[in-house]
Scaffold this motif. Sequence first.
Motif, mmCIF file in Angstrom:
data_model
loop_
_atom_site.group_PDB
_atom_site.id
_atom_site.type_symbol
_atom_site.label_atom_id
_atom_site.label_comp_id
_atom_site.label_asym_id
_atom_site.label_seq_id
_atom_site.Cartn_x
_atom_site.Cartn_y
_atom_site.Cartn_z
ATOM 1 N N SER A 1 0.856 -1.187 0.000
ATOM 2 C CA SER A 1 0.000 0.000 0.000
ATOM 3 C C SER A 1 0.891 1.237 0.000
ATOM 4 O O SER A 1 2.106 1.136 0.216
ATOM 5 N N PHE A 2 0.272 2.397 -0.229
ATOM 6 C CA PHE A 2 0.986 3.663 -0.197
ATOM 7 C C PHE A 2 0.152 4.684 0.567
ATOM 8 O O PHE A 2 -1.016 4.901 0.256
ATOM 9 N N GLN A 3 0.777 5.303 1.533
ATOM 10 C CA GLN A 3 0.074 6.224 2.436
ATOM 11 C C GLN A 3 -0.559 7.382 1.690
ATOM 12 O O GLN A 3 -1.707 7.763 1.969
ATOM 13 N N THR A 4 0.162 7.979 0.725
ATOM 14 C CA THR A 4 -0.343 9.191 0.079
ATOM 15 C C THR A 4 -1.440 8.909 -0.936
ATOM 16 O O THR A 4 -2.049 9.842 -1.463
ATOM 17 N N VAL A 5 -1.702 7.631 -1.201
ATOM 18 C CA VAL A 5 -2.827 7.258 -2.062
ATOM 19 C C VAL A 5 -4.050 6.931 -1.225
ATOM 20 O O VAL A 5 -5.175 7.349 -1.532
ATOM 21 N N GLN B 1 -3.223 10.581 3.379
ATOM 22 C CA GLN B 1 -2.353 11.690 3.025
ATOM 23 C C GLN B 1 -1.189 11.715 3.992
ATOM 24 O O GLN B 1 -1.142 10.947 4.960
ATOM 25 N N LEU B 2 -0.233 12.596 3.732
ATOM 26 C CA LEU B 2 0.812 12.835 4.710
ATOM 27 C C LEU B 2 0.183 13.328 6.007
ATOM 28 O O LEU B 2 -0.857 13.991 5.994
ATOM 29 N N ASN B 3 0.844 13.011 7.113
ATOM 30 C CA ASN B 3 0.395 13.532 8.408
ATOM 31 C C ASN B 3 1.089 14.876 8.625
ATOM 32 O O ASN B 3 2.226 14.950 9.075
ATOM 33 N N TRP B 4 0.376 15.936 8.278
ATOM 34 C CA TRP B 4 0.971 17.275 8.320
ATOM 35 C C TRP B 4 1.353 17.697 9.732
ATOM 36 O O TRP B 4 2.173 18.610 9.909
ATOM 37 N N LEU C 1 9.607 18.910 11.236
ATOM 38 C CA LEU C 1 11.056 19.075 11.101
ATOM 39 C C LEU C 1 11.452 19.145 9.626
ATOM 40 O O LEU C 1 12.364 19.887 9.250
ATOM 41 N N TYR C 2 10.775 18.378 8.802
ATOM 42 C CA TYR C 2 11.022 18.412 7.364
ATOM 43 C C TYR C 2 10.757 19.814 6.813
ATOM 44 O O TYR C 2 11.535 20.352 6.013
ATOM 45 N N GLU C 3 9.659 20.426 7.266
ATOM 46 C CA GLU C 3 9.340 21.791 6.841
ATOM 47 C C GLU C 3 10.414 22.777 7.299
ATOM 48 O O GLU C 3 10.818 23.675 6.542
ATOM 49 N N LYS C 4 10.890 22.616 8.521
ATOM 50 C CA LYS C 4 11.945 23.500 9.025
ATOM 51 C C LYS C 4 13.225 23.324 8.219
ATOM 52 O O LYS C 4 13.943 24.288 7.943
ATOM 53 N N ALA C 5 13.528 22.090 7.843
ATOM 54 C CA ALA C 5 14.739 21.834 7.070
ATOM 55 C C ALA C 5 14.658 22.501 5.696
ATOM 56 O O ALA C 5 15.652 23.058 5.205
ATOM 57 N N LYS C 6 13.491 22.445 5.066
ATOM 58 C CA LYS C 6 13.332 23.091 3.762
ATOM 59 C C LYS C 6 13.528 24.597 3.867
ATOM 60 O O LYS C 6 14.113 25.226 2.982
ATOM 61 N N LYS C 7 13.061 25.166 4.962
ATOM 62 C CA LYS C 7 13.125 26.618 5.132
ATOM 63 C C LYS C 7 14.508 27.089 5.558
ATOM 64 O O LYS C 7 15.011 28.102 5.057
ATOM 65 N N ASN C 8 15.139 26.353 6.488
ATOM 66 C CA ASN C 8 16.349 26.864 7.138
ATOM 67 C C ASN C 8 17.644 26.185 6.706
ATOM 68 O O ASN C 8 18.717 26.590 7.148
ATOM 69 N N GLY C 9 17.554 25.166 5.866
ATOM 70 C CA GLY C 9 18.756 24.423 5.517
ATOM 71 C C GLY C 9 19.318 24.760 4.144
ATOM 72 O O GLY C 9 19.906 23.891 3.484
ATOM 73 N N LYS C 10 19.171 26.002 3.710
ATOM 74 C CA LYS C 10 19.509 26.361 2.328
ATOM 75 C C LYS C 10 20.947 26.853 2.136
ATOM 76 O O LYS C 10 21.326 27.219 1.025
ATOM 77 N N GLU D 1 6.870 10.134 7.151
ATOM 78 C CA GLU D 1 7.301 11.486 7.513
ATOM 79 C C GLU D 1 8.720 11.485 8.087
ATOM 80 O O GLU D 1 9.515 12.382 7.819
ATOM 81 N N ASP D 2 9.037 10.454 8.868
ATOM 82 C CA ASP D 2 10.399 10.319 9.387
ATOM 83 C C ASP D 2 11.396 10.178 8.237
ATOM 84 O O ASP D 2 12.472 10.792 8.236
ATOM 85 N N THR D 3 11.034 9.356 7.258
ATOM 86 C CA THR D 3 11.915 9.117 6.118
ATOM 87 C C THR D 3 12.110 10.390 5.306
ATOM 88 O O THR D 3 13.230 10.693 4.850
ATOM 89 N N MET D 4 11.049 11.157 5.128
ATOM 90 C CA MET D 4 11.167 12.422 4.410
ATOM 91 C C MET D 4 12.132 13.364 5.127
ATOM 92 O O MET D 4 12.993 13.986 4.492
ATOM 93 N N PHE D 5 12.004 13.462 6.440
ATOM 94 C CA PHE D 5 12.931 14.329 7.164
ATOM 95 C C PHE D 5 14.362 13.827 7.043
ATOM 96 O O PHE D 5 15.302 14.610 6.878
ATOM 97 N N LEU D 6 14.535 12.509 7.110
ATOM 98 C CA LEU D 6 15.887 11.954 7.053
ATOM 99 C C LEU D 6 16.570 12.206 5.716
ATOM 100 O O LEU D 6 17.810 12.226 5.651
ATOM 101 N N THR D 7 15.801 12.441 4.640
ATOM 102 C CA THR D 7 16.448 12.813 3.377
ATOM 103 C C THR D 7 17.146 14.157 3.521
ATOM 104 O O THR D 7 18.227 14.374 2.955
ATOM 105 N N THR D 8 16.558 15.076 4.277
ATOM 106 C CA THR D 8 17.204 16.378 4.511
ATOM 107 C C THR D 8 18.363 16.223 5.490
ATOM 108 O O THR D 8 19.362 16.944 5.399
#
Length: 303
Positions: A5-9, A12-15, A22-31, A89-96
Amino acid sequence: MAHDSFQTVESQLNWNAPMYKLYEKAKKNGKWNPTEIDFTQDRIDYQTMTEDEKITALPLVASFSAGEEAVTLDLLPMVHALANQGRLEDTMFLTTFMYDEAKHTEMFSRWQHTIGIGEMDLSSFHSDSYKRIFYEALPESMNRLMTDDSPEAVIRAATVYNMVVEGMLAETGYHSFRQIFQKAKLLPGILQGIDYLNQDEGRHLQFGIYTIQRLIVGNEKNQRVFNNYMDELWPDAYGVIDYLTSLYELQKAQDWINSTLELDTDAMRSYVTKQFEIRKHQVNRANKYSSAAELVKSEDVKQ
């Protein structure tokens, strides 16, 4: 492992998940970009340093340079384990997280190259305590996750990686750089890089704290795994800082007259001790909650 199965199908993501925030913070502050840090003045400063002053700088650089490479190489098993558990969501953050560590490695390597020590072997500054943590405990605990993603294995991996390497040793190293070189008005480029690293590590620490907390909340056995491993690693964690401060003290005792650099070695030993106490306290605050769901709603994981 095949997907069923796939969560986003299916939903949805758990916003509101702590790791998504943390993923959102990384996108904003890790540039920030290591190639944009100007090390020109650092090269001038280093070339005009006395040999005694260089011996103050090089052990710190040797510790950080190898340490950042180690955490870059050793992080993948955590990504593998949490992805296998379906923690999207953990995996997404770990990519950053992996991207951050790669930049940290690049930053120190660029600094060494720019100031003219790119070919210098700095491994002689790695003490036995340093080797036990970075050469042995870190890869051992992290690589275990490739075949064992049990709560105990995840706790041990996050403990050595996030609580000890990042939360104790890196934090004390940042403090040392600032205490020595900001006061002396030297090496502005690497100090700027340290500020970027410190900001990234704040997100990494939040990941580690929450990852351990969610596994120990309401579980005394898992909590003992965390506390026992922290206590086991403590002598070598302290030993890393004690070795670096002892090098400074040795230089100073040998009629050190060719240096303007100052370091309060007792304060540095106290600093790493305080970081040890802080990290244990932060994780063990999970005791206040009866479940992971209650923990997520609390101020202790508010992003």
